[in-house]
Design a protein around this motif. Structure first.
Motif, PDB file in Angstrom:
ATOM      1  N   VAL A 131       0.849  -1.197   0.000  1.00  0.00           N
ATOM      2  CA  VAL A 131       0.000   0.000   0.000  1.00  0.00           C
ATOM      3  C   VAL A 131       0.881   1.242   0.000  1.00  0.00           C
ATOM      4  CG1 VAL A 131      -1.696   1.321   1.310  1.00  0.00           C
ATOM      5  CG2 VAL A 131      -1.894  -1.169   1.164  1.00  0.00           C
ATOM      6  N   PHE A 155     -10.314   4.236   3.341  1.00  0.00           N
ATOM      7  CA  PHE A 155     -10.874   2.923   3.046  1.00  0.00           C
ATOM      8  C   PHE A 155     -11.850   3.008   1.868  1.00  0.00           C
ATOM      9  CE2 PHE A 155     -13.575  -0.764   4.971  1.00  0.00           C
ATOM     10  CZ  PHE A 155     -12.934  -1.691   4.177  1.00  0.00           C
ATOM     11  N   LEU A 372      -7.724  -3.038   2.706  1.00  0.00           N
ATOM     12  CA  LEU A 372      -7.744  -2.245   1.478  1.00  0.00           C
ATOM     13  C   LEU A 372      -7.698  -3.139   0.245  1.00  0.00           C
ATOM     14  CD1 LEU A 372      -5.252   0.545   2.579  1.00  0.00           C
ATOM     15  CD2 LEU A 372      -7.691   0.856   2.161  1.00  0.00           C
ATOM     16  N   SER A 375     -11.124  -4.746  -0.539  1.00  0.00           N
ATOM     17  CA  SER A 375     -12.272  -3.847  -0.385  1.00  0.00           C
ATOM     18  C   SER A 375     -13.334  -4.011  -1.460  1.00  0.00           C
ATOM     19  CB  SER A 375     -11.810  -2.383  -0.298  1.00  0.00           C
ATOM     20  OG  SER A 375     -10.984  -2.013  -1.370  1.00  0.00           O
ATOM     21  N   TYR A 387      -8.890   2.596  -2.498  1.00  0.00           N
ATOM     22  CA  TYR A 387      -7.665   1.946  -2.970  1.00  0.00           C
ATOM     23  C   TYR A 387      -7.825   1.656  -4.460  1.00  0.00           C
ATOM     24  CZ  TYR A 387      -3.846  -1.542  -2.930  1.00  0.00           C
ATOM     25  OH  TYR A 387      -2.691  -2.250  -3.172  1.00  0.00           O
TER      26      TYR A 387
END
Length: 470
Positions: A131, A155, A372, A375, A387
């Motif tokens: 990430v 998020f 993430l 998601s 993301y």
């Protein structure tokens, strides 16, 4: 040197008026989580405020994380949504005995004194789990930063959108007949498995509506087709925030701002604000929207199948996917010059711990990165993943109608960065009440704008319980 956290008394002073509306006791009673960290497992506590359909989805995601990470003892606690949650979270951070990770609305970040009630993320540690900052829309990522550090990891974004009844719109001639199967955005695959329970529109697509005149003509056509107002919006109710969110959407489209970038001065533009407020008032005066409808009533009236359109948060997709309503969703039309829509973002934060670090802190970063990357599951409830890599995954693109408004992630209009703003905040409730009268007829647009300005000045004059941002 890290700043000292504020005392519990100052936290209660700052959140007290909000806590009174929901009850601090109820938050405190729901905060205890059973211990899940056995011998040899790393303890990881997660506090969140997700209920209803979001709560079911979140629980499934947490169970999946536990199954894939047997070395982490994940404990989750669901606290009461709204002011009570933020009071409890603030107190935990002030005492330095907070959970390892928690949920926070991005718009509430300034009120959580980053560096005092929250600890910063280790971006190198997040990068090890795949990430990085470039994976997020720049504007949303930037709002999660303070003082050169990153305190909130986005998020999702959950925007206001336009729901539309495909049968009513077909009767009114509002569907895109020139390209019958055309998708709003490239890459979509048709109705996905998440939409299989409802009649979510198939390939019927609303034709583009741009500008006040074109949207008004669509409302008129819908009324002529059904004999009912073409649009449903929330206009009143206890602690109503819908009128503020409606205004914030279209005022942002007009290029207006509410506060300056430092959130210390009112910057309302009378001409732009009155243009929007007069149009909002015309919706009820001209019979295009019912005058007196609370939030629950708006959701129900659209479900009756008489109205062409509903403007509300995308989270109501779960409601309509469980009924037989023929509907779909799209971005709110650009009526005033810019394609903006009111929104907020759920984020992950690290509440302040006096001894943060070690295996539990690493587990918190690993957990956030995992959530993430997974998601797409979260998106089933309507939220647009923040993301970016998820937005191009086939599984997400197959979600219908949830993926159809995904491009709004680059055009969200967040509340100004003030400590008193954001979801379940004093600002949204105060301004929602002031603007409710414009829709119901008890205030003129001019009076409504004057009242908004007065209430903003009162909020600015209220001392920040944390003494300003870190």
């Amino acid at each position: 040197m890290p700043q000292m956290p504020p005392s519990r008394r100052s936290v209660l002073t700052g959140f007290g008026s909000l806590a009174a509306t929901a009850g601090l006791g109820s938050a405190a009673s729901g905060c205890a989580a059973p211990s899940a960290a056995g011998a040899g497992r790393t303890r990881l506590r997660f506090w969140h405020l997700y209920g209803g359909g979001d709560g079911v989805t979140m629980q499934a995601m947490l169970d999946a994380f536990r199954a894939g990470h047997p070395g982490v003892g994940l404990e989750s606690a669901t606290l009461q949504w709204g002011p009570a949650y933020y009071t409890k979270l603030g107190m935990a951070g002030a005492g330095g005995r907070a959970p390892e990770v928690a949920a926070l609305h991005l718009s509430r970040l300034p009120g959580f004194a980053p560096g005092r009630l929250l600890d910063p993320f280790d971006l190198d540690l997040l990068a090890r789990h795949g990430v990085r900052p470039e994976h997020f829309p720049e504007a949303i990522w930037r709002r999660g930063a303070s003082g050169g550090a990153q305190y909130a990891i986005p998020f999702d974004t959950h925007p206001f959108v336009l729901f539309y009844n495909t049968e009513v719109c077909a009767k009114a001639g509002l569907l895109d007949g020139n390209s019958p199967g055309k998708r709003e955005e490239d890459g979509e695959k048709g109705q996905g498995k998440r939409g299989a329970k409802g009649r979510s529109g198939g390939k019927a697509r609303l034709r583009p509506l741009a500008g006040v005149g074109e949207f008004t003509r669509a409302l008129r056509a819908a009324r002529e087709a059904t004999g009912h107002p073409g649009l449903v919006i929330e206009t009143l109710g206890n602690d109503t925030v819908g009128p503020w969110r409606l205004f914030a959407t279209f005022y942002a489209q007009a290029g207006g701002t509410v506060l300056d970038p430092t959130a210390t001065r009112v910057t309302l533009d009378d001409a732009k604000a009155l243009r929007v407020l007069e149009w909002m008032r015309s919706l009820v005066e001209d019979g295009h929207a019912p005058r007196r409808v609370d939030y629950t009533g708006a959701v129900s009236r659209f479900n009756n199948g008489d109205s062409a359109f509903l403007i509300t948060g995308e989270w109501e997709v779960s409601t309509y996917l469980t009924t037989e309503l023929p509907f779909s969703m799209t971005r709110i039309p650009n009526l005033f010059g810019r394609p903006s829509a009111f929104a907020d973002c759920h984020t992950f934060v690290l509440p302040h711990q006096a001894d943060r670090g070690g295996a539990s802190n690493e587990a918190a970063h690993r957990f956030v990165a995992w959530m993430l990357r997974h998601s797409t599951d979260w998106a089933a409830g309507g939220h647009v993943p923040a993301y970016r890599p998820v937005l191009s995954e086939p599984a997400y693109l197959e979600l219908h109608p949830q993926s159809e408004y995904r491009s709004v992630v680059d055009d969200v209009a967040l509340d100004p960065p003030a400590w008193f703003a954001g979801s379940a905040s004093a600002m949204q409730i105060e301004l929602g009440a002031a603007l409710s009268g414009v829709l119901t007829g008890s205030r003129s647009p001019r009076d409504g704008l004057d009242e908004v300005r007065k209430r903003l000045r009162d909020l600015l004059a209220t001392p920040d319980p944390f003494g300003g941002r870190a």
